[in-house]
Design a protein around this motif. Structure first.
Motif, PDB file in Angstrom:
ATOM      1  N   ARG A 140     -49.893  -6.666  13.188  1.00 17.40           N
ATOM      2  CA  ARG A 140     -49.453  -5.348  12.590  1.00 17.40           C
ATOM      3  C   ARG A 140     -48.179  -5.285  12.215  1.00 17.40           C
ATOM      4  NH1 ARG A 140     -53.598  -1.580  13.938  1.00 17.40           N
ATOM      5  NH2 ARG A 140     -55.023  -2.118  15.419  1.00 17.40           N
ATOM      6  N   PRO A 141     -47.959  -5.460  10.878  1.00 18.09           N
ATOM      7  CA  PRO A 141     -46.522  -5.715  10.261  1.00 18.09           C
ATOM      8  C   PRO A 141     -45.667  -4.580  10.941  1.00 18.09           C
ATOM      9  CG  PRO A 141     -48.144  -6.054   8.386  1.00 18.09           C
ATOM     10  CD  PRO A 141     -48.855  -5.648   9.694  1.00 18.09           C
ATOM     11  N   TYR A 142     -44.551  -4.821  11.426  1.00 20.58           N
ATOM     12  CA  TYR A 142     -43.493  -3.737  11.757  1.00 20.58           C
ATOM     13  C   TYR A 142     -43.582  -3.389  13.087  1.00 20.58           C
ATOM     14  CZ  TYR A 142     -43.003  -3.651   6.713  1.00 20.58           C
ATOM     15  OH  TYR A 142     -42.741  -3.952   5.415  1.00 20.58           O
ATOM     16  N   LEU A 143     -44.987  -3.174  13.560  1.00 22.95           N
ATOM     17  CA  LEU A 143     -45.225  -3.073  14.991  1.00 22.95           C
ATOM     18  C   LEU A 143     -45.133  -4.269  15.791  1.00 22.95           C
ATOM     19  CD1 LEU A 143     -48.410  -0.633  14.943  1.00 22.95           C
ATOM     20  CD2 LEU A 143     -46.033  -0.238  15.494  1.00 22.95           C
ATOM     21  N   ASP A 144     -45.316  -5.336  15.108  1.00 29.61           N
ATOM     22  CA  ASP A 144     -45.107  -6.729  15.972  1.00 29.61           C
ATOM     23  C   ASP A 144     -43.781  -6.888  16.412  1.00 29.61           C
ATOM     24  OD1 ASP A 144     -44.259  -7.176  13.246  1.00 29.61           O
ATOM     25  OD2 ASP A 144     -44.701  -9.429  13.321  1.00 29.61           O
ATOM     26  N   SER A 145     -42.903  -6.305  15.415  1.00 27.58           N
ATOM     27  CA  SER A 145     -41.297  -6.507  15.710  1.00 27.58           C
ATOM     28  C   SER A 145     -40.786  -5.507  16.443  1.00 27.58           C
ATOM     29  CB  SER A 145     -40.683  -6.608  14.024  1.00 27.58           C
ATOM     30  OG  SER A 145     -39.243  -6.812  14.443  1.00 27.58           O
ATOM     31  N   THR A 200     -48.135 -10.553   9.825  1.00 26.03           N
ATOM     32  CA  THR A 200     -46.734 -10.119  10.650  1.00 26.03           C
ATOM     33  C   THR A 200     -45.751  -9.456   9.786  1.00 26.03           C
ATOM     34  OG1 THR A 200     -45.772 -12.319  10.317  1.00 26.03           O
ATOM     35  CG2 THR A 200     -47.143 -11.986  12.172  1.00 26.03           C
ATOM     36  N   THR A 201     -44.790  -9.059  10.330  1.00 22.32           N
ATOM     37  CA  THR A 201     -43.634  -8.462   9.558  1.00 22.32           C
ATOM     38  C   THR A 201     -42.936  -9.673   8.738  1.00 22.32           C
ATOM     39  OG1 THR A 201     -42.966  -7.032  11.450  1.00 22.32           O
ATOM     40  CG2 THR A 201     -41.291  -7.574   9.731  1.00 22.32           C
ATOM     41  N   ALA A 202     -42.856 -10.986   9.068  1.00 21.18           N
ATOM     42  CA  ALA A 202     -42.381 -12.012   8.481  1.00 21.18           C
ATOM     43  C   ALA A 202     -43.150 -12.392   7.355  1.00 21.18           C
ATOM     44  CB  ALA A 202     -42.083 -13.327   9.602  1.00 21.18           C
ATOM     45  N   VAL A 203     -44.638 -12.382   7.495  1.00 20.52           N
ATOM     46  CA  VAL A 203     -45.656 -12.800   6.422  1.00 20.52           C
ATOM     47  C   VAL A 203     -45.358 -11.720   5.364  1.00 20.52           C
ATOM     48  CG1 VAL A 203     -47.810 -12.768   5.711  1.00 20.52           C
ATOM     49  CG2 VAL A 203     -46.992 -13.947   7.837  1.00 20.52           C
ATOM     50  N   ARG A 204     -45.281 -10.323   5.749  1.00 23.53           N
ATOM     51  CA  ARG A 204     -45.129  -9.440   4.680  1.00 23.53           C
ATOM     52  C   ARG A 204     -43.847  -9.374   4.122  1.00 23.53           C
ATOM     53  NH1 ARG A 204     -47.318  -3.990   4.870  1.00 23.53           N
ATOM     54  NH2 ARG A 204     -49.216  -4.969   5.544  1.00 23.53           N
ATOM     55  N   LEU A 205     -42.798  -9.605   4.719  1.00 24.30           N
ATOM     56  CA  LEU A 205     -41.453  -9.609   4.195  1.00 24.30           C
ATOM     57  C   LEU A 205     -41.237 -10.898   3.429  1.00 24.30           C
ATOM     58  CD1 LEU A 205     -39.531  -7.386   6.405  1.00 24.30           C
ATOM     59  CD2 LEU A 205     -40.415  -6.491   4.577  1.00 24.30           C
ATOM     60  N   GLY A 206     -41.670 -12.013   3.952  1.00 22.25           N
ATOM     61  CA  GLY A 206     -40.999 -13.331   3.349  1.00 22.25           C
ATOM     62  C   GLY A 206     -39.707 -13.517   3.942  1.00 22.25           C
ATOM     63  N   ARG A 208     -36.856 -13.948   2.671  1.00 22.64           N
ATOM     64  CA  ARG A 208     -35.703 -12.987   2.399  1.00 22.64           C
ATOM     65  C   ARG A 208     -35.671 -11.845   2.866  1.00 22.64           C
ATOM     66  NH1 ARG A 208     -31.896 -15.345  -0.766  1.00 22.64           N
ATOM     67  NH2 ARG A 208     -32.127 -17.161  -2.254  1.00 22.64           N
ATOM     68  N   GLY A 209     -36.689 -11.283   2.806  1.00 28.07           N
ATOM     69  CA  GLY A 209     -37.000 -10.012   3.206  1.00 28.07           C
ATOM     70  C   GLY A 209     -36.705  -9.946   4.840  1.00 28.07           C
ATOM     71  N   VAL A 210     -36.868 -11.007   5.521  1.00 30.72           N
ATOM     72  CA  VAL A 210     -36.467 -11.062   7.115  1.00 30.72           C
ATOM     73  C   VAL A 210     -35.223 -10.864   7.089  1.00 30.72           C
ATOM     74  CG1 VAL A 210     -36.706 -12.450   9.025  1.00 30.72           C
ATOM     75  CG2 VAL A 210     -38.686 -12.260   7.870  1.00 30.72           C
ATOM     76  N   VAL A 211     -34.246 -11.624   6.431  1.00 29.66           N
ATOM     77  CA  VAL A 211     -32.874 -11.640   6.422  1.00 29.66           C
ATOM     78  C   VAL A 211     -32.322 -10.101   6.152  1.00 29.66           C
ATOM     79  CG1 VAL A 211     -30.767 -11.985   5.159  1.00 29.66           C
ATOM     80  CG2 VAL A 211     -32.594 -13.822   5.210  1.00 29.66           C
ATOM     81  N   ALA A 212     -32.867  -9.351   5.316  1.00 29.28           N
ATOM     82  CA  ALA A 212     -32.499  -7.883   5.589  1.00 29.28           C
ATOM     83  C   ALA A 212     -32.966  -7.217   6.611  1.00 29.28           C
ATOM     84  CB  ALA A 212     -33.139  -7.460   4.029  1.00 29.28           C
ATOM     85  N   TRP A 213     -34.278  -7.195   6.900  1.00 28.48           N
ATOM     86  CA  TRP A 213     -34.967  -6.478   8.245  1.00 28.48           C
ATOM     87  C   TRP A 213     -34.008  -7.092   9.575  1.00 28.48           C
ATOM     88  CZ3 TRP A 213     -38.502  -3.116   9.493  1.00 28.48           C
ATOM     89  CH2 TRP A 213     -38.954  -2.847  10.785  1.00 28.48           C
ATOM     90  N   SER A 214     -34.298  -8.148   9.797  1.00 25.85           N
ATOM     91  CA  SER A 214     -33.384  -8.716  11.114  1.00 25.85           C
ATOM     92  C   SER A 214     -32.027  -8.366  10.861  1.00 25.85           C
ATOM     93  CB  SER A 214     -33.507 -10.090  11.318  1.00 25.85           C
ATOM     94  OG  SER A 214     -35.044 -10.352  11.350  1.00 25.85           O
ATOM     95  N   GLY A 215     -31.388  -8.394   9.823  1.00 19.94           N
ATOM     96  CA  GLY A 215     -29.926  -8.110   9.519  1.00 19.94           C
ATOM     97  C   GLY A 215     -29.681  -6.777  10.188  1.00 19.94           C
ATOM     98  N   ALA A 216     -30.512  -5.873   9.412  1.00 17.15           N
ATOM     99  CA  ALA A 216     -30.285  -4.490   9.927  1.00 17.15           C
ATOM    100  C   ALA A 216     -30.306  -4.031  11.389  1.00 17.15           C
ATOM    101  CB  ALA A 216     -31.231  -3.649   9.186  1.00 17.15           C
ATOM    102  N   TRP A 217     -31.475  -4.784  11.959  1.00 20.68           N
ATOM    103  CA  TRP A 217     -31.611  -4.508  13.613  1.00 20.68           C
ATOM    104  C   TRP A 217     -30.281  -5.370  14.155  1.00 20.68           C
ATOM    105  CZ3 TRP A 217     -33.940  -0.660  15.151  1.00 20.68           C
ATOM    106  CH2 TRP A 217     -35.109  -0.186  14.437  1.00 20.68           C
ATOM    107  N   TRP A 218     -29.998  -6.349  13.795  1.00 18.85           N
ATOM    108  CA  TRP A 218     -28.781  -6.972  14.528  1.00 18.85           C
ATOM    109  C   TRP A 218     -27.440  -6.388  14.544  1.00 18.85           C
ATOM    110  CZ3 TRP A 218     -30.842 -12.669  13.344  1.00 18.85           C
ATOM    111  CH2 TRP A 218     -31.642 -12.860  14.448  1.00 18.85           C
ATOM    112  N   ALA A 219     -27.341  -5.562  13.172  1.00 18.06           N
ATOM    113  CA  ALA A 219     -26.291  -4.684  12.978  1.00 18.06           C
ATOM    114  C   ALA A 219     -26.331  -3.453  13.931  1.00 18.06           C
ATOM    115  CB  ALA A 219     -26.132  -4.319  11.512  1.00 18.06           C
ATOM    116  N   VAL A 220     -27.291  -2.917  14.006  1.00 19.66           N
ATOM    117  CA  VAL A 220     -27.636  -1.772  15.198  1.00 19.66           C
ATOM    118  C   VAL A 220     -27.270  -2.287  16.508  1.00 19.66           C
ATOM    119  CG1 VAL A 220     -29.354  -0.229  16.282  1.00 19.66           C
ATOM    120  CG2 VAL A 220     -29.263  -0.447  13.643  1.00 19.66           C
ATOM    121  N   SER A 221     -27.734  -3.587  16.804  1.00 15.28           N
ATOM    122  CA  SER A 221     -27.285  -3.968  18.051  1.00 15.28           C
ATOM    123  C   SER A 221     -25.867  -4.260  18.388  1.00 15.28           C
ATOM    124  CB  SER A 221     -28.054  -5.280  18.524  1.00 15.28           C
ATOM    125  OG  SER A 221     -27.772  -6.259  17.508  1.00 15.28           O
TER     126      SER A 221
END
Length: 288
Positions: A140-145, A200-206, A208-221
């Motif tokens: 389930r995209p996003y819920l997996d993450s 998965t979220t990675a499949v859905r975003l590809g 480059r999209g993962v760079v933005a998604w993971s980058g945002a969460w790593w910024a929060v962390s």
């Protein structure tokens, strides 16, 4: 089971439990104990023991049972990065998961306070249903993450078990960090997951999209960690930035696989920076 076959069977279960990744459970539990203001508490022994082979066998054994189709296509499986199980092993894995986890959970139910028990129950359920139907967060995209935020739960239930209050900035920071890392690591499996229809979220975003998604969460962390410890926040920012830059420059699953070894090292490095400071502070009586 014949005695002659016990050792190979036990070693097989250890392999399935991914020992190289135990740092994500045991290490988090140890840091949770230290954040409770003590270098060592015998009351934490059962929890820390559970966070080694038993709980990791629950995570990855259940995962391997329900991911046999995609694992059969994944060249990483069958190595330290993960087992490739046979259908004939499924029953033995279920037995091992239950035999290693139920005694601990029964002990916790009789000895730990309700707040700790609630978080422990949520911890176990999230990881079971990450892989198992009907919820199967993995597909389930996003819920997996987001479900992988559960890796931070020992920072909550270990202090509660010791009669203390969690350091919520640290716990929330690690939840965000875990969500980011899960999706980043899943980039390497995009082709295999897509091949068997897993979204998965990675499949859905590809990539480059993962760079933005993971980058945002790593910024929060990073922000959350900075509220607790600046050196840890700086290390987190530097390593996350380097991993993201590598994937941004070459956004392919092959790049995710090449960088995975460094992603595995991420919690070891950041955890060491945090742990050394905590141990020194506790030893000198500077913390709590």
């Amino acid at each position: 089971m014949p005695q002659a076959g016990f050792a190979p069977a036990a070693l097989r279960m250890v392999h399935i439990s991914r020992p190289v990744l135990w740092i994500n459970t045991l290490g988090t539990g140890v840091v949770g104990m230290w954040l409770a203001g003590t270098f060592w508490e015998w009351e934490a022994l059962a929890l820390l023991a559970w966070l080694t082979l038993p709980f990791n066998l629950l995570i990855y054994g259940v995962n391997d049972i329900f991911d046999q189709d995609t694992d059969a296509l994944n060249p990483r499986k069958g190595s330290l990065e993960g087992a490739r199980i046979r259908a004939s092993e499924v029953r033995a894995i279920w037995i091992a998961v239950l035999a290693t986890n139920v005694p601990f959970l029964a002990w916790f139910a009789t000895t730990l306070p309700p707040a700790a028990l609630a978080w422990i129950a949520l911890y176990a359920l999230v990881f079971v249903f990450y892989s198992a139907p009907p919820l199967r967060f993995k597909a389930r995209p996003y819920l997996d993450s987001l479900s992988n935020a559960a890796y931070a739960f020992p920072l909550v239930f270990v202090p509660y078990a010791l009669g203390d209050t969690p350091v919520w900035a640290a716990a929330l920071g690690l939840m965000a960090w875990s969500a980011a890392k899960h999706t980043y690591d899943a980039v390497q499996d995009i082709d295999e997951d897509r091949g068997v229809g897993i979204q998965t979220t990675a499949v859905r975003l590809g990539p480059r999209g993962v760079v933005a998604w993971s980058g945002a969460w790593w910024a929060v962390s990073t922000v959350c960690f900075a509220l607790v410890n600046i050196p840890v926040a700086v290390v987190n920012l530097l390593i996350a930035g380097w991993l993201l830059l590598g994937l941004y420059r070459d956004p392919r699953p092959e790049t995710g696989h090449r960088l995975y070894r460094y992603s595995i090292a991420f919690p070891y490095v950041a955890g060491t920076v945090a742990g050394v400071q905590l141990v020194v502070a506790l030893t000198l009586g500077l913390y709590r």
